[in-house]
Design an enzyme around this catalytic site. Structure first.
Site, PDB file in Angstrom:
ATOM      1  N   GLU A 136      -3.686 -11.468   5.197  1.00  0.00           N
ATOM      2  CA  GLU A 136      -3.949 -12.798   4.628  1.00  0.00           C
ATOM      3  C   GLU A 136      -3.736 -12.719   3.117  1.00  0.00           C
ATOM      4  OE1 GLU A 136      -7.837 -14.114   5.816  1.00  0.00           O
ATOM      5  OE2 GLU A 136      -7.398 -13.782   7.948  1.00  0.00           O
ATOM      6  N   GLY A 138      -5.842 -13.020   0.754  1.00  0.00           N
ATOM      7  CA  GLY A 138      -6.888 -12.264   0.077  1.00  0.00           C
ATOM      8  C   GLY A 138      -7.148 -10.899   0.685  1.00  0.00           C
ATOM      9  N   SER A 139      -6.478 -10.576   1.788  1.00  0.00           N
ATOM     10  CA  SER A 139      -6.754  -9.298   2.455  1.00  0.00           C
ATOM     11  C   SER A 139      -5.455  -8.650   2.917  1.00  0.00           C
ATOM     12  CB  SER A 139      -7.699  -9.509   3.645  1.00  0.00           C
ATOM     13  OG  SER A 139      -7.163 -10.447   4.548  1.00  0.00           O
ATOM     14  N   TRP A 165       2.511 -13.388   5.485  1.00  0.00           N
ATOM     15  CA  TRP A 165       3.460 -12.273   5.603  1.00  0.00           C
ATOM     16  C   TRP A 165       3.766 -11.892   7.047  1.00  0.00           C
ATOM     17  CZ3 TRP A 165       4.828 -12.131   0.829  1.00  0.00           C
ATOM     18  CH2 TRP A 165       3.914 -12.029  -0.216  1.00  0.00           C
ATOM     19  N   ILE A 166       3.804 -12.848   7.950  1.00  0.00           N
ATOM     20  CA  ILE A 166       3.896 -12.438   9.358  1.00  0.00           C
ATOM     21  C   ILE A 166       5.359 -12.314   9.815  1.00  0.00           C
ATOM     22  CG2 ILE A 166       3.095 -12.916  11.705  1.00  0.00           C
ATOM     23  CD1 ILE A 166       0.916 -12.150   9.444  1.00  0.00           C
ATOM     24  N   GLY A 251       2.665   1.932  14.744  1.00  0.00           N
ATOM     25  CA  GLY A 251       3.701   1.125  14.093  1.00  0.00           C
ATOM     26  C   GLY A 251       4.323   1.819  12.901  1.00  0.00           C
ATOM     27  N   ARG A 277      37.521   7.257  -3.313  1.00  0.00           N
ATOM     28  CA  ARG A 277      37.640   6.830  -4.709  1.00  0.00           C
ATOM     29  C   ARG A 277      38.215   7.954  -5.579  1.00  0.00           C
ATOM     30  NH1 ARG A 277      38.249   2.973  -8.522  1.00  0.00           N
ATOM     31  NH2 ARG A 277      37.053   3.452 -10.418  1.00  0.00           N
ATOM     32  N   GLU A 372       2.838  -2.400   6.540  1.00  0.00           N
ATOM     33  CA  GLU A 372       2.128  -1.489   7.460  1.00  0.00           C
ATOM     34  C   GLU A 372       1.394  -0.374   6.700  1.00  0.00           C
ATOM     35  OE1 GLU A 372       3.580  -0.596  11.262  1.00  0.00           O
ATOM     36  OE2 GLU A 372       4.892  -2.333  11.314  1.00  0.00           O
TER      37      GLU A 372
HETATM   38  C1  LIG Z   1       8.167  -8.493   4.202  1.00  0.00           C
HETATM   39  C2  LIG Z   1       6.760  -8.284   4.639  1.00  0.00           C
HETATM   40  C3  LIG Z   1       6.455  -8.265   5.987  1.00  0.00           C
HETATM   41  C4  LIG Z   1       5.143  -8.105   6.406  1.00  0.00           C
HETATM   42  N1  LIG Z   1       4.833  -8.179   7.753  1.00  0.00           N
HETATM   43  C5  LIG Z   1       3.533  -8.219   8.127  1.00  0.00           C
HETATM   44  C6  LIG Z   1       3.193  -8.507   9.486  1.00  0.00           C
HETATM   45  O1  LIG Z   1       4.056  -8.671  10.354  1.00  0.00           O
HETATM   46  N2  LIG Z   1       1.876  -8.594   9.816  1.00  0.00           N
HETATM   47  C7  LIG Z   1       0.891  -8.419   8.896  1.00  0.00           C
HETATM   48  O2  LIG Z   1      -0.271  -8.519   9.267  1.00  0.00           O
HETATM   49  N3  LIG Z   1       1.174  -8.142   7.599  1.00  0.00           N
HETATM   50  C8  LIG Z   1       2.471  -8.052   7.203  1.00  0.00           C
HETATM   51  N4  LIG Z   1       2.803  -7.798   5.890  1.00  0.00           N
HETATM   52  C9  LIG Z   1       1.712  -7.594   4.913  1.00  0.00           C
HETATM   53  C10 LIG Z   1       1.662  -6.171   4.409  1.00  0.00           C
HETATM   54  O3  LIG Z   1       1.165  -5.322   5.398  1.00  0.00           O
HETATM   55  C11 LIG Z   1       0.829  -6.183   3.106  1.00  0.00           C
HETATM   56  O4  LIG Z   1       1.624  -6.794   2.114  1.00  0.00           O
HETATM   57  C12 LIG Z   1       0.413  -4.774   2.699  1.00  0.00           C
HETATM   58  O5  LIG Z   1      -0.540  -4.252   3.592  1.00  0.00           O
HETATM   59  C13 LIG Z   1      -0.148  -4.730   1.279  1.00  0.00           C
HETATM   60  O6  LIG Z   1      -1.101  -5.717   1.091  1.00  0.00           O
HETATM   61  P1  LIG Z   1      -1.024  -6.664  -0.200  1.00  0.00           P
HETATM   62  O7  LIG Z   1       0.352  -7.222  -0.264  1.00  0.00           O
HETATM   63  O8  LIG Z   1      -2.144  -7.621  -0.150  1.00  0.00           O
HETATM   64  O9  LIG Z   1      -1.182  -5.687  -1.427  1.00  0.00           O
HETATM   65  P2  LIG Z   1      -2.578  -5.159  -2.029  1.00  0.00           P
HETATM   66  O10 LIG Z   1      -3.452  -4.657  -0.943  1.00  0.00           O
HETATM   67  O11 LIG Z   1      -3.125  -6.208  -2.931  1.00  0.00           O
HETATM   68  O12 LIG Z   1      -2.087  -3.922  -2.894  1.00  0.00           O
HETATM   69  C14 LIG Z   1      -1.553  -4.056  -4.211  1.00  0.00           C
HETATM   70  C15 LIG Z   1      -1.419  -2.653  -4.805  1.00  0.00           C
HETATM   71  O13 LIG Z   1      -2.723  -2.041  -4.887  1.00  0.00           O
HETATM   72  C16 LIG Z   1      -2.722  -0.786  -4.240  1.00  0.00           C
HETATM   73  N5  LIG Z   1      -4.016  -0.544  -3.589  1.00  0.00           N
HETATM   74  C17 LIG Z   1      -4.768  -1.412  -2.861  1.00  0.00           C
HETATM   75  N6  LIG Z   1      -5.877  -0.812  -2.425  1.00  0.00           N
HETATM   76  C18 LIG Z   1      -5.830   0.473  -2.855  1.00  0.00           C
HETATM   77  C19 LIG Z   1      -6.680   1.612  -2.728  1.00  0.00           C
HETATM   78  N7  LIG Z   1      -7.822   1.558  -2.018  1.00  0.00           N
HETATM   79  N8  LIG Z   1      -6.300   2.778  -3.322  1.00  0.00           N
HETATM   80  C20 LIG Z   1      -5.147   2.855  -4.027  1.00  0.00           C
HETATM   81  N9  LIG Z   1      -4.305   1.818  -4.185  1.00  0.00           N
HETATM   82  C21 LIG Z   1      -4.632   0.647  -3.599  1.00  0.00           C
HETATM   83  C22 LIG Z   1      -1.605  -0.886  -3.185  1.00  0.00           C
HETATM   84  O14 LIG Z   1      -1.129   0.404  -2.829  1.00  0.00           O
HETATM   85  C23 LIG Z   1      -0.576  -1.727  -3.921  1.00  0.00           C
HETATM   86  O15 LIG Z   1       0.214  -0.895  -4.740  1.00  0.00           O
HETATM   87  C24 LIG Z   1       4.108  -7.914   5.452  1.00  0.00           C
HETATM   88  C25 LIG Z   1       4.433  -7.908   4.092  1.00  0.00           C
HETATM   89  C26 LIG Z   1       5.723  -8.113   3.679  1.00  0.00           C
HETATM   90  C27 LIG Z   1       6.005  -8.158   2.198  1.00  0.00           C
END
Ligand SMILES: Cc1cc2nc3c(=O)[nH]c(=O)nc-3n(C[C@H](O)[C@H](O)[C@H](O)COP(=O)(O)OP(=O)(O)OC[C@H]3O[C@@H](n4cnc5c(N)ncnc54)[C@H](O)[C@@H]3O)c2cc1C
Length: 389
Positions: A136, A138-139, A165-166, A251, A277, A372
């Site tokens: 989501e 926020g999560s 982001w689904i 996954g 090339r 993931e």
């Molecule tokens: C193209 C795409 C496809 C996706 N597909 C799916 C999907 O099919 N289903 C689904 O449910 N989600 C999906 N996602 C979501 C994806 O899994 C999340 O974007 C990912 O888990 C990171 O979450 P966030 O974007 O909120 O980043 P954040 O959690 O906000 O992270 C931001 C930064 O902070 C760092 N960080 C956060 N917490 C910590 C910690 N405890 N220690 C160290 N560093 C930390 C992270 O490593 C990152 O560098 C998708 C995302 C994209 C962009």
């Protein structure tokens, strides 16, 4: 030959006859049927429906689904081979098949009731694309801080909230979706629901306009009093966190496969270009500086493949694989990004134009370190094991 040697395990990259045939058929399909459309799909940011139909016809959307439900009755390792081969031509194709097999089908096979499997597995093998909806706004990394709620109304639940982001959402008919049914219990309220696109109150929202993996759809989901029958709870109420964690563990190996396919493609394109090339009266492949870059890429691709194959083989053998899966995903996504970047450099100026495929691989590689579980989250998993936490 001594018995101990005869019984020695096979090399990780040794494939059975079935696996070789399967790999060859997916490779041929990807090159013949997908490659001609890759650039157009990337530009339009739409994946051709016709190719998804072919995925189903070839059995690529139900690799591990048992034959009695219309699937291929194959292995997790075969799913990994398919994702690698598709991703070597188009990582967007790879992720569509990956999410269907390594996450959604897999979760049902492990957690669903017999009635749920009888209802959904035949369609997932035949014509229904699946999505996995956890994240989501926020999560993300802190996935169980989700705000989506599920209100228990006896014979059904009412779901309210938004998912972000689904992957596959534009094409999907089925969503493995997580909502909190007991917010006071924190993550122990998270529950897995099997949601059909036609359920009242369910809507697919905005599609993201992305840097890479453009042909793979990534959308918001809107749940507005979405009515989900009680029989569509997968596993127990409040046990969804376990479903989410354990499906993502598997996954991640699939994302590793996507990244080794991508990295292999970068290496192949760079090698082919280095053979053709000419500069200073020679092919650039005759310069040691270029040879060494190709040799380093090849070594890293092989190392990443060994990690991915090992994690997949461990999983199929029913052995612990969580740390190995995190290592495979972490490392192969690093390798993919480096290989795509180096492949552009080997191409020189034309490498950053759309006339050559490597700029797209570079854009597509970036997501590997994010979805993931980001690289930091993989490192946390590995460190927890090291430190015994
Ligand atoms: C193209 C795409 C496809 C996706 N597909 C799916 C999907 O099919 N289903 C689904 O449910 N989600 C999906 N996602 C979501 C994806 O899994 C999340 O974007 C990912 O888990 C990171 O979450 P966030 O974007 O909120 O980043 P954040 O959690 O906000 O992270 C931001 C930064 O902070 C760092 N960080 C956060 N917490 C910590 C910690 N405890 N220690 C160290 N560093 C930390 C992270 O490593 C990152 O560098 C998708 C995302 C994209 C962009």
């Amino acid at each position: 030959m001594p018995a101990a040697i005869e019984a020695a395990p096979q090399p990780l990259t040794a494939l059975s006859e079935d696996e070789k045939m399967f790999q060859a058929s997916v490779r041929q399909f990807a090159r013949q049927e997908i490659r001609p459309h890759v650039r157009q799909m990337d530009e339009a940011a739409v994946f051709r429906k016709e190719i998804i139909r072919q995925f189903f016809e070839m059995g690529l959307m139900g690799i591990e689904i048992p034959e009695e439900f219309g699937g291929q009755g194959g292995t997790f390792f075969q799913a990994v081979l398919a994702v690698e081969e598709l991703s070597a031509v188009d990582p967007s194709a790879g992720v569509i098949v990956d999410v269907q097999n390594t996450i959604c089908n897999n979760a049902l096979l492990r957690w669903a009731t017999a009635a749920q499997n009888a209802r959904y597995l035949p369609r997932l093998a035949a014509d229904m694309v699946a999505s996995y909806a956890l994240s989501e706004a926020g999560s993300g990394s802190d996935a169980f801080a989700m705000a989506t709620r599920a209100e228990d109304r006896g014979d059904h639940f009412l779901l309210n909230g938004r998912k972000l982001w689904i992957t596959n959402a534009a094409e999907a008919g089925f969503f493995l979706l997580f909502a909190n049914a007991q917010p006071d219990a924190g993550y122990k309220g998270v529950t897995a629901f099997l949601v059909e696109r036609e359920f009242p109150g369910f809507q697919v929202g905005k599609k993201e306009d992305k840097l890479g993996l453009r042909a793979s759809s990534t959308c918001e989901l809107i749940l507005d009093n979405c009515r989900v029958p009680r029989e569509n709870v997968m596993g127990e109420v409040g046990r969804g966190y376990k479903v989410a964690i354990e499906t993502l563990n598997e996954g991640r190996i699939g994302i590793g496969a996507q990244m080794i396919g991508l990295a292999r493609a970068a290496l192949e394109h760079a090698t082919a270009y280095a053979r053709e090339r000419k500069q200073f009266g020679k092919t650039i492949g005759e310069f040691q500086g270029v040879q060494f870059e190709l040799a380093k890429m090849a070594t890293e691709v092989e190392a990443a493949r060994l990690l991915v194959y090992n994690a997949a083989r461990l999983r199929d053998a029913g052995m612990p694989f969580v740390t190995e899966a995190a290592m495979a995903k972490y490392y192969s996504s690093e390798v993919a990004e480096r290989a795509a970047s180096k492949a552009i450099e080997v191409h020189g100026g034309v490498g950053i134009t759309k006339d050559y495929p490597v700029e797209k691989l570079y854009r597509d590689a970036k997501i590997g370190r994010i979805y993931e579980g980001t690289s930091n989250i993989q490192l946390l998993t590995i460190a927890k094991k090291l430190l015994g936490k």
